[in-house]
Design an enzyme around this catalytic site. Sequence first.
Site, PDB file in Angstrom:
ATOM      1  N   GLU A  93     -31.097 -17.327 -26.205  1.00 47.18           N
ATOM      2  CA  GLU A  93     -30.526 -17.213 -27.580  1.00 47.18           C
ATOM      3  C   GLU A  93     -30.525 -15.960 -28.695  1.00 47.18           C
ATOM      4  O   GLU A  93     -31.444 -15.251 -29.054  1.00 47.18           O
ATOM      5  CB  GLU A  93     -31.412 -18.136 -28.463  1.00 47.18           C
ATOM      6  CG  GLU A  93     -31.227 -18.546 -30.022  1.00 47.18           C
ATOM      7  CD  GLU A  93     -32.522 -19.276 -30.871  1.00 47.18           C
ATOM      8  OE1 GLU A  93     -31.253 -19.700 -32.072  1.00 47.18           O
ATOM      9  OE2 GLU A  93     -33.077 -19.691 -30.492  1.00 47.18           O
ATOM     10  N   ASP A 168     -23.089 -13.787 -37.515  1.00 51.52           N
ATOM     11  CA  ASP A 168     -22.191 -12.385 -38.772  1.00 51.52           C
ATOM     12  C   ASP A 168     -20.693 -13.164 -38.132  1.00 51.52           C
ATOM     13  O   ASP A 168     -20.453 -12.783 -37.281  1.00 51.52           O
ATOM     14  CB  ASP A 168     -22.695 -11.538 -38.672  1.00 51.52           C
ATOM     15  CG  ASP A 168     -22.378 -11.143 -40.214  1.00 51.52           C
ATOM     16  OD1 ASP A 168     -21.763 -11.359 -40.205  1.00 51.52           O
ATOM     17  OD2 ASP A 168     -23.008 -10.092 -40.662  1.00 51.52           O
ATOM     18  N   ASP A 204     -20.009 -21.755 -38.927  1.00 49.31           N
ATOM     19  CA  ASP A 204     -19.856 -22.943 -40.483  1.00 49.31           C
ATOM     20  C   ASP A 204     -18.376 -21.730 -41.111  1.00 49.31           C
ATOM     21  O   ASP A 204     -17.915 -22.106 -42.416  1.00 49.31           O
ATOM     22  CB  ASP A 204     -20.682 -23.067 -41.800  1.00 49.31           C
ATOM     23  CG  ASP A 204     -21.349 -21.618 -42.130  1.00 49.31           C
ATOM     24  OD1 ASP A 204     -21.235 -20.733 -41.228  1.00 49.31           O
ATOM     25  OD2 ASP A 204     -21.675 -21.455 -43.275  1.00 49.31           O
ATOM     26  N   GLU A 251     -27.295 -24.009 -42.845  1.00 48.09           N
ATOM     27  CA  GLU A 251     -26.367 -24.659 -42.387  1.00 48.09           C
ATOM     28  C   GLU A 251     -26.312 -25.782 -43.759  1.00 48.09           C
ATOM     29  O   GLU A 251     -25.472 -25.586 -44.453  1.00 48.09           O
ATOM     30  CB  GLU A 251     -27.171 -25.499 -41.080  1.00 48.09           C
ATOM     31  CG  GLU A 251     -25.641 -26.650 -40.610  1.00 48.09           C
ATOM     32  CD  GLU A 251     -26.017 -27.178 -39.412  1.00 48.09           C
ATOM     33  OE1 GLU A 251     -24.540 -27.783 -38.646  1.00 48.09           O
ATOM     34  OE2 GLU A 251     -26.848 -26.748 -38.718  1.00 48.09           O
TER      35      GLU A 251
END
Length: 269
Positions: A93, A168, A204, A251
């Site tokens: 991750e 980012d 997003d 989120e």
Amino acid sequence: MSSSPTPPTTVTVTDRADILVKQRRFPNGPAPDPAASREEHRIRSFHARRGRITQAQAAAIDAHWDAWGVELDGSPLDLPALFGSADLPVVLEIGFGMGDATAAMAAADPATGILAVDVHTPGQGNLLALADRLGLTNVRVANGDAVVLLRDMLPPASLAGLRVYFPDPWPKAKHHKRRLIQPDFLAMVTPLLRPGAVVHCATDWEPYAEHMLEVLSAAPGLVNQYPAGPNSRPAEGFAPRPDFRPLTKFERQGLAKGHVVRDLLFTRV
């Protein structure tokens, strides 16, 4: 009588390493620049952030970095030795923030190891604290540049997956070259993924989601689990949010602003 000029001081790589050690907030914790001796000059997708750290986060680093921390200094990394098991599949991750989602996924799937990379010291401390509090044995916290890890430290087919959540977006056009998900990055990652490994990205930022979809779709060796049809609509090619990815505070903030969250799931063939 004039004195001779003082010769300029030359700082060697060894000197620089000594200086960096003296600058460390935690002498036995994450280094400010673990790959300093490589003297690399290239575009990076991140800025190192030390930030303000709480007493609990600092205590977790002091207590657990030696056992659970990894410096991305370019040295070969033995994942079975790191996790204490040759049978544990390991997912990488990149960019875990404060580590809440990472800890939740590790707790829900103890049969999978998570090598979590970030450069944010408070986040590193927070994830270590969460791992200790939840009794997690399948999380390791890596400090430094993920590119050094991917390029120099891992053998082929050693990873069971890659997760990149809300990186980012570098929204300005002049900064798009700093985005992590790029063809060169995927060319480096793909050989490290074993067959069946899953690349899971989420963002997003709609323009970045479209960029991710385009770059991932063009990457050799990766196949979209939710491919767009011949008459695709804008949302096609993206995946529904899988249940195993927790809804994070970041989120929720994006959704409150009206942002659309996109997940992408690709499989290594």
